[in-house]
Write a protein that holds these residues in place. Sequence first.
Motif, mmCIF file in Angstrom:
data_model
loop_
_atom_site.group_PDB
_atom_site.id
_atom_site.type_symbol
_atom_site.label_atom_id
_atom_site.label_comp_id
_atom_site.label_asym_id
_atom_site.label_seq_id
_atom_site.Cartn_x
_atom_site.Cartn_y
_atom_site.Cartn_z
ATOM 1 N N ARG A 9 65.892 6.733 61.177
ATOM 2 C CA ARG A 9 67.340 6.659 60.975
ATOM 3 C C ARG A 9 68.021 7.952 61.426
ATOM 4 N N GLN A 10 67.384 9.088 61.144
ATOM 5 C CA GLN A 10 67.959 10.376 61.536
ATOM 6 C C GLN A 10 67.943 10.564 63.060
ATOM 7 N N ILE A 11 66.873 10.071 63.702
ATOM 8 C CA ILE A 11 66.808 10.151 65.170
ATOM 9 C C ILE A 11 67.935 9.334 65.797
ATOM 10 N N LEU A 12 68.173 8.128 65.265
ATOM 11 C CA LEU A 12 69.229 7.269 65.807
ATOM 12 C C LEU A 12 70.615 7.786 65.451
ATOM 13 N N SER A 184 70.183 17.344 61.572
ATOM 14 C CA SER A 184 69.936 16.252 60.624
ATOM 15 C C SER A 184 70.143 16.715 59.188
ATOM 16 N N VAL A 185 69.704 17.933 58.904
ATOM 17 C CA VAL A 185 69.874 18.486 57.556
ATOM 18 C C VAL A 185 71.349 18.644 57.242
ATOM 19 N N GLU A 186 72.115 19.189 58.195
ATOM 20 C CA GLU A 186 73.554 19.411 57.970
ATOM 21 C C GLU A 186 74.282 18.105 57.699
ATOM 22 N N SER A 187 73.872 17.043 58.404
ATOM 23 C CA SER A 187 74.562 15.761 58.227
ATOM 24 C C SER A 187 74.240 15.108 56.887
ATOM 25 N N LYS A 189 73.662 16.993 53.948
ATOM 26 C CA LYS A 189 73.723 18.035 52.926
ATOM 27 C C LYS A 189 74.056 17.493 51.538
ATOM 28 N N GLU A 190 75.069 16.658 51.471
ATOM 29 C CA GLU A 190 75.514 16.153 50.170
ATOM 30 C C GLU A 190 74.429 15.303 49.517
ATOM 31 N N ALA A 191 73.804 14.414 50.330
ATOM 32 C CA ALA A 191 72.755 13.553 49.778
ATOM 33 C C ALA A 191 71.559 14.387 49.313
ATOM 34 N N LEU A 192 71.243 15.446 50.064
ATOM 35 C CA LEU A 192 70.117 16.291 49.681
ATOM 36 C C LEU A 192 70.419 17.069 48.405
ATOM 37 N N SER A 193 71.648 17.507 48.275
ATOM 38 C CA SER A 193 72.041 18.226 47.057
ATOM 39 C C SER A 193 71.887 17.330 45.829
ATOM 40 N N VAL A 194 72.304 16.065 45.962
ATOM 41 C CA VAL A 194 72.175 15.119 44.860
ATOM 42 C C VAL A 194 70.692 14.897 44.525
ATOM 43 N N MET A 195 69.877 14.768 45.546
ATOM 44 C CA MET A 195 68.443 14.549 45.337
ATOM 45 C C MET A 195 67.815 15.728 44.594
ATOM 46 N N LEU A 196 68.248 16.948 44.942
ATOM 47 C CA LEU A 196 67.730 18.125 44.248
ATOM 48 C C LEU A 196 68.158 18.133 42.790
ATOM 49 N N LEU A 197 69.409 17.706 42.550
ATOM 50 C CA LEU A 197 69.939 17.701 41.180
ATOM 51 C C LEU A 197 69.203 16.707 40.290
ATOM 52 N N VAL A 198 68.776 15.574 40.878
ATOM 53 C CA VAL A 198 68.105 14.560 40.057
ATOM 54 C C VAL A 198 66.606 14.795 39.966
ATOM 55 N N GLY A 199 66.141 15.920 40.538
ATOM 56 C CA GLY A 199 64.743 16.300 40.338
ATOM 57 C C GLY A 199 63.800 16.025 41.494
ATOM 58 N N ALA A 200 64.329 15.706 42.697
ATOM 59 C CA ALA A 200 63.437 15.472 43.845
ATOM 60 C C ALA A 200 62.726 16.771 44.230
#
Length: 284
Positions: A9-12, A184-187, A189-200
């Motif tokens: 998905r990130q490649i596309l 890909s990381v920059e795009s 960011k928000e989803a990754l922040s949420v994942m970190l907050l919920v314990g990923a």
Amino acid sequence: MYVLREALRQILRHPTASLATFFTALVSFALLYFLGLLLWNLEKVVQSLEKELEVAAFLQDKADVEALLTEIQAWPEVGEVRLIPKEEALAQLVLDYPYLAEAKDLVENPLPDTLRLKLRTPEAVRQVAERLRRLPGVEGVEYGGELTERLLGVLSGSRLAMGVLVGLLLLNTFFSVMGSIRLSVESRKEALSVMLLVGATRRFIQGPFIAEGLLLTLAAGLLAVLAGGSLYLGLSRAAQGLLPFLPVLAQEDLLRTALGVLLLALVLGAGGAYMASRAYLKEV
């Protein structure tokens, strides 16, 4: 499945950056594979020439052959030395050039007795030739080392040039992977922040990015191996058609080199993606 699905998905999602990384890696791996095969083949040519390399010492009529043989056989660089009498040399010449058969009965044999040396260390051919010239009873010395020495010089220079070129291309590939993963990381960011907050965990977050880097470089490596291998096989067959005695690499050699290139593709893809995603996680 989650890691692979997210990587695709990130490649596309960023086709321009992904294609730029893919083609950068493709050029790097194709050059690495093809030039590596050519250099390896050149080494085989040099080795075959070294095995056939001989030094010929032409003797004067009154030379002490036994003393010369005893002295030369004691040299550590010499593996074998044999005497070719002038009669044997003339017979071989007539065998190679039959039209000389009648002339040999009309004139005296002009050929000298010859000592032929095979060396244990072909690199010392010039030193051995110079030492032979100084021996009493030796009229002249010939050896085919000039071509081998030139090929060794070409091989050494080619290794250096290839090392610099491939090193720059691989660094470019590494940083291209990092740039693509960073995008890909920059795009996300928000989803990754949420994942970190919920314990990923960090490994869970980095997984799709590492898979993305691996997919890009591994696909480029596979295509580069196919293209480079086909080009080498075509050139080697054409060369053997002109020079049947020319040594070429076996299929096992091509496969071994291909595996090395694919392993390098995996390291660059995973390493670049890991560094880019790790930098983001450090910032967070």
